[in-house]
Design an enzyme around this catalytic site. Structure first.
Site, mmCIF file in Angstrom:
data_model
loop_
_atom_site.group_PDB
_atom_site.id
_atom_site.type_symbol
_atom_site.label_atom_id
_atom_site.label_comp_id
_atom_site.label_asym_id
_atom_site.label_seq_id
_atom_site.Cartn_x
_atom_site.Cartn_y
_atom_site.Cartn_z
ATOM 1 N N LYS A 192 -3.150 11.775 -6.403
ATOM 2 C CA LYS A 192 -1.776 11.014 -6.717
ATOM 3 C C LYS A 192 -1.832 10.063 -7.749
ATOM 4 O O LYS A 192 -2.566 9.111 -7.880
ATOM 5 C CB LYS A 192 -1.245 10.162 -5.486
ATOM 6 C CG LYS A 192 -0.101 9.602 -5.744
ATOM 7 C CD LYS A 192 0.368 8.591 -4.594
ATOM 8 C CE LYS A 192 0.180 7.048 -5.253
ATOM 9 N NZ LYS A 192 0.814 6.936 -6.346
ATOM 10 N N GLU A 266 -13.006 1.633 -6.415
ATOM 11 C CA GLU A 266 -13.110 0.735 -7.551
ATOM 12 C C GLU A 266 -12.002 0.027 -7.759
ATOM 13 O O GLU A 266 -10.821 0.361 -8.176
ATOM 14 C CB GLU A 266 -13.153 1.740 -8.677
ATOM 15 C CG GLU A 266 -13.988 1.374 -10.145
ATOM 16 C CD GLU A 266 -12.923 0.697 -11.121
ATOM 17 O OE1 GLU A 266 -12.604 -0.289 -10.984
ATOM 18 O OE2 GLU A 266 -12.370 1.580 -11.772
ATOM 19 N N CYS A 300 -9.514 -2.959 -15.595
ATOM 20 C CA CYS A 300 -9.892 -3.602 -14.459
ATOM 21 C C CYS A 300 -11.483 -4.475 -14.768
ATOM 22 O O CYS A 300 -11.585 -5.485 -14.244
ATOM 23 C CB CYS A 300 -10.426 -2.815 -13.372
ATOM 24 S SG CYS A 300 -11.349 -1.525 -13.844
ATOM 25 N N GLU A 397 -6.979 -12.212 -11.040
ATOM 26 C CA GLU A 397 -6.971 -11.146 -12.174
ATOM 27 C C GLU A 397 -5.387 -10.948 -12.649
ATOM 28 O O GLU A 397 -4.405 -10.730 -11.865
ATOM 29 C CB GLU A 397 -7.297 -9.529 -11.703
ATOM 30 C CG GLU A 397 -7.519 -8.499 -12.570
ATOM 31 C CD GLU A 397 -7.799 -7.027 -11.820
ATOM 32 O OE1 GLU A 397 -8.474 -6.431 -12.713
ATOM 33 O OE2 GLU A 397 -7.192 -6.962 -10.531
#
Length: 824
Positions: A192, A266, A300, A397
């Site tokens: 996906k 991850e 990331c 983040e």
């Protein structure tokens, strides 16, 4: 502007990339796309579509199918149907398909790069020169792994049908990271893509058709979070591989806890960019451009926290601001552009909100004077200085072109600041002193550390995080392992094997768990605290001994009474009372974890030193084999007791041998670097020991962790927790540092919850029934502990082929890749 004026100003003129081929491709599809299932495009089952937009101007690119649970089910069935034939192919045949995919990616590279930029908003230079070449590299690299897989991973088999969910920041590259190793290892895939960026995944579906990949081997279902949820929860998925936010990672972990799905995550990061005073500051500035403004900071592992040694902070900030003023922001299809568009309005709003909050908390915001495009989603490169370590912009983040700057004075302070987040994905260290750089790199808790470089990636080198940045790896040998399982474990049933049933019959008869739990609380706190137990003559005749045998907890290298003041009775096979074991509670666990964290020097000991201590443990266990076997026999019978002691001695010897031999590797990527892959200890690990083999089960699970430098809190077998007394006597006489092993006895159902929820426990190993395995996974979602469990399947602890060796050692370490400049 005249040519002469341009020569003086050196300003870039526009250099637009032609989008005609992509527009033509979109038009051929009527700008409307279905799912890719069973080798063909199929319409969504409920007829629902959503729009994919160009973030640089907000214009619609295409309508894309919204996947439902029915669509996901159809894709999983197609993948399951294709699995036997795909696995039956010779390694060479699978390798040829992967090679063909690589060649076709190269063939269509220009169109793929333009499509990626239009759908994602990243500059065409990045799509063209970084993303697409790496996509091809991953398929080439894994074609080689497909060829040699059986030789390199003997005894391992594919997981089966793999569900993969990828993010929007590197849409096609993340697809390659996921699909290439999955296919190379013989799995079939349902992928996906992100809702914001589905188009290059659908273009890849056509490449699969062009390569004549067997129908159903790769399936792509598009949609939003509902589609991903249906994929995660589908009962016929064998593994989930996810890249994305930590919040969604937690939800996936919780949703899969009651299943046997293998999971790799991850997740997010807040990577430190550490600069020492001897660093080449001009190189540092260019590294920062690549570290935080690459892909608009939507990375990331972006170097979003600048940690500068105090003495060079002012000079570095000045150089950085000058360089920021030269960055060009604009239409991402312009080849002269450095910073493109933010992927979507919602992400742009999040960036703005976090920056405003950081300023409200005291940060100073600096942005170059630049004009942003009037259309689309753009945000200027931003520097936040005077940031406090606890500020939201230093902890959360942002996922945008925002750099938070702080200072430090000493290397130890730099390490402390670098590790001062819940994440641990990547880091950069800049210093002209290789001693300082590698000294600091070894101490930073991150899966990847770049020395005097940043954002280096290659298919041969593993990538993944520590702590709440997830677990598992992408790329390299360790990335392949994520798509494989031991053949014996894959086939193992939940029911006990005939051999273990026979050998453990007496143990099962003697356990009498319900009776033991009912009687446990009868002992008074006073009796337990005194360590003495009065018995009348009838009790003594019943026990056949003068006094009961009572053990204590073992915490920080010392025997300790339980905080509860209570104990549990332990009975022999014939029902005799053998003694009492303490009932540990939350405070005992807290003390054990604290002791384990203080014993971190065990990880810093050389592998040779750890090996010598384990050999000493084996020697001392051997000297006491007769008395330990005699005691153990009262519960499990003489035959099993003798076997447990003898095999236990051998197993300690085995892990002593492994201690200085299960080391890392040096990868040779196609750059002027090497990547040193180090096997590092996970940290503090809780172990729920097997019930059926009180001694051998303890040794088989605790020793591989010790061999790799972890510290341990072990919950011993409920069937015979008195074995703890023999074990800590062995440890006390073997030079094992206090706190390296801590033993808490009691009921697993009570102790597991405390261990799973404890934020200073880095991983849990749980070897019990299926419900215990599910509980370990579900209750440890808080800080996303690594969990290693038998999934309720029987392990024959007497068979070294399944109960010893690499499978356990691989779970006892996490791989850190340190990239170091090397070569000409």
């Amino acid at each position: 502007m005249s040519i002469a004026e341009k020569f003086v100003s050196m300003e870039y003129g526009p250099a637009p990339e032609d989008s005609k081929e992509v527009s033509s491709w979109l038009d051929r599809h009527g700008r409307k796309f279905g799912h890719f299932v069973g080798g063909a495009s199929v319409a969504p089952s409920d007829g629902e579509y959503f729009e994919s937009l160009d973030p640089s101007n907000g214009e619609k690119l295409a309508a894309v199918a919204q996947g439902s649970a029915l669509d996901v089910d159809a894709a999983v069935k197609a993948a399951r149907k294709a699995l036997p034939k795909w696995q039956a192919l010779a390694p060479f045949e699978r390798a040829k398909y992967l090679y063909a995919l690589a060649r076709l990616v190269q063939k269509h590279s220009r169109r793929l790069a333009v499509l990626e930029t239009m759908d994602n908003g990243k500059p065409i230079r990045e799509s063209r020169d970084i993303d697409i070449p790496l996509v091809a590299r991953h398929f080439y690299h894994h074609a080689g792994w497909a060829q040699i897989l059986e030789a390199e991973f003997p005894g391992y088999v594919p997981c089966g049908v793999v569900g993969q969910i990828i993010p929007w920041n590197f849409p096609l590259l993340m697809l390659a990271w996921k699909i290439a190793p999955a296919l190379a290892t013989g799995n079939t895939v349902v992928l996906k893509p992100a809702e914001f960026t589905p188009l290059t995944a659908l273009a890849f579906a056509e490449i699969c058709q062009e390569a004549e990949l067997p129908a159903g081997v790769v399936n792509i279902v598009t949609g939003d979070g509902r589609t991903g949820e249906a994929l995660v929860k589908h009962p016929d998925i064998d593994k989930i591989a996810f890249t994305g936010s930590t919040e969604v990672g937690r939800a996936i972990r919780a949703a899969t806890a009651n299943s046997h799905k293998k999971v790799s995550l991850e997740l997010g990061g807040k990577s430190p960019f550490v600069v020492f005073e001897d660093a080449d500051l001009d190189s540092v500035v260019e590294g920062l451009v690549d570290g935080i403004w690459f892909n608009q900071g939507q990375v990331c592992c972006a170097g979003s926290r600048l940690l500068m040694q105090e003495s060079i902070a002012e000079a570095l900030i000045s150089k950085l601001q000058q360089r920021m003023s030269t960055l060009r922001i604009g239409a991402p299809l312009d080849k002269a552009i450095d910073i493109g568009a933010i992927v979507a309005r919602v992400q742009l709003d999040r960036i703005r909100k976090l920056v405003e909050q950081g300023v409200a908390e005291g940060a100073t915001c600096w942005q170059p004077q630049t004009t942003l495009p009037s259309r689309g989603f753009f945000y200027p490169p931003t520097l936040l200085s005077n940031v406090q370590p606890t500020s939201i912009v230093a902890q959360q983040e942002i996922f945008g072109p925002v750099l938070a700057a702080m200072t430090f004075r000493t290397p130890s302070e730099a390490v402390e600041l670098a590790n001062n987040t819940v994440y641990g994905l990547a880091a950069c260290v800049w210093s002209e002193s290789i001693n300082i750089a590698l000294h600091v790199a070894a101490q930073i808790k991150a899966g990847v550390v770049w020395v005097n470089c940043t954002n280096m990636f290659d298919a041969a080198c593993g990538f993944g995080g520590y702590r709440e940045s997830g677990y598992g790896r992408e790329g390299g040998r360790e990335g392949l392992r994520e798509y494989l399982e031991p053949a014996w474990f894959k086939k193992q049933l939940q029911a006990p094997s005939p051999r273990l049933q026979a050998e453990a019959a007496s143990a099962a008869e003697a356990a009498k768990e319900s009776a033991a739990e009912t009687a446990a609380l009868k002992r008074s706190a006073t009796q337990n605290l005194s360590g003495e137990h009065d018995h009348n003559e009838d009790d003594q005749r019943r026990d056949g001994r003068d006094i009961d045998r009572t053990v204590k907890l073992y915490i920080g290298g010392k025997q300790a009474r339980p905080d509860s003041g209570y104990s549990m009775e332990v009975h022999a096979a014939d029902g005799r009372l053998l003694g009492e074991a303490p009932l540990g509670n939350r405070k005992d666990i807290r003390n054990a974890v604290e002791a384990a964290r203080k014993a971190s020097g065990w990880a810093k000991a050389t592998a040779h030193t750890r090996a010598q201590v384990l050999y000493y443990c084996a020697e001392n266990l051997s000297q006491r084999r007769a008395e330990i076997a005699t005691r153990l026999a009262q519960v499990v019978g003489e035959k099993q007791a003798a076997a447990e002691v003898e095999m236990g001695i051998q197993r300690v010897f085995s892990y002593a041998a492994w201690a200085d031999k299960f080391d890392g590797a040096v990868h040779n990527p196609p750059f002027r670097n090497i990547a040193i892959a180090m096997n590092e200890a996970v940290g503090t690990v809780a172990v729920i020991c097997p019930r059926e083999t009180p001694l051998l089960g303890f040794i088989s699970t605790v020793m591989p962790l010790l061999a790799m430098g972890n510290t341990v809190i072990a919950v011993g077998s409920e069937a015979y927790p008195l074995i703890a007394g023999d074990l800590y006597q062995v440890f006390d006489t073997s030079d094992l540092p206090g706190g390296a092993v801590n033993i808490v006895t009691g009921y697993v159902s009570q102790l597991l919850k405390t261990l799973a929820e404890h934020d200073d426990v880095d991983a849990i190993w749980s070897f019990g029934d299926e419900a215990t395995a599910a509980s370990a996974k579900a209750m440890s979602v808080g800080n996303l502990k690594q969990v290693f469990t038998n999934e309720g399947r029987t392990i024959d602890w007497f068979d070294p082929r399944v109960a010893e060796g690499r499978w356990f050692l691989e779970h006892a370490v996490q791989v850190k890749n340190i990239w170091v400049p090397y070569g000409e």
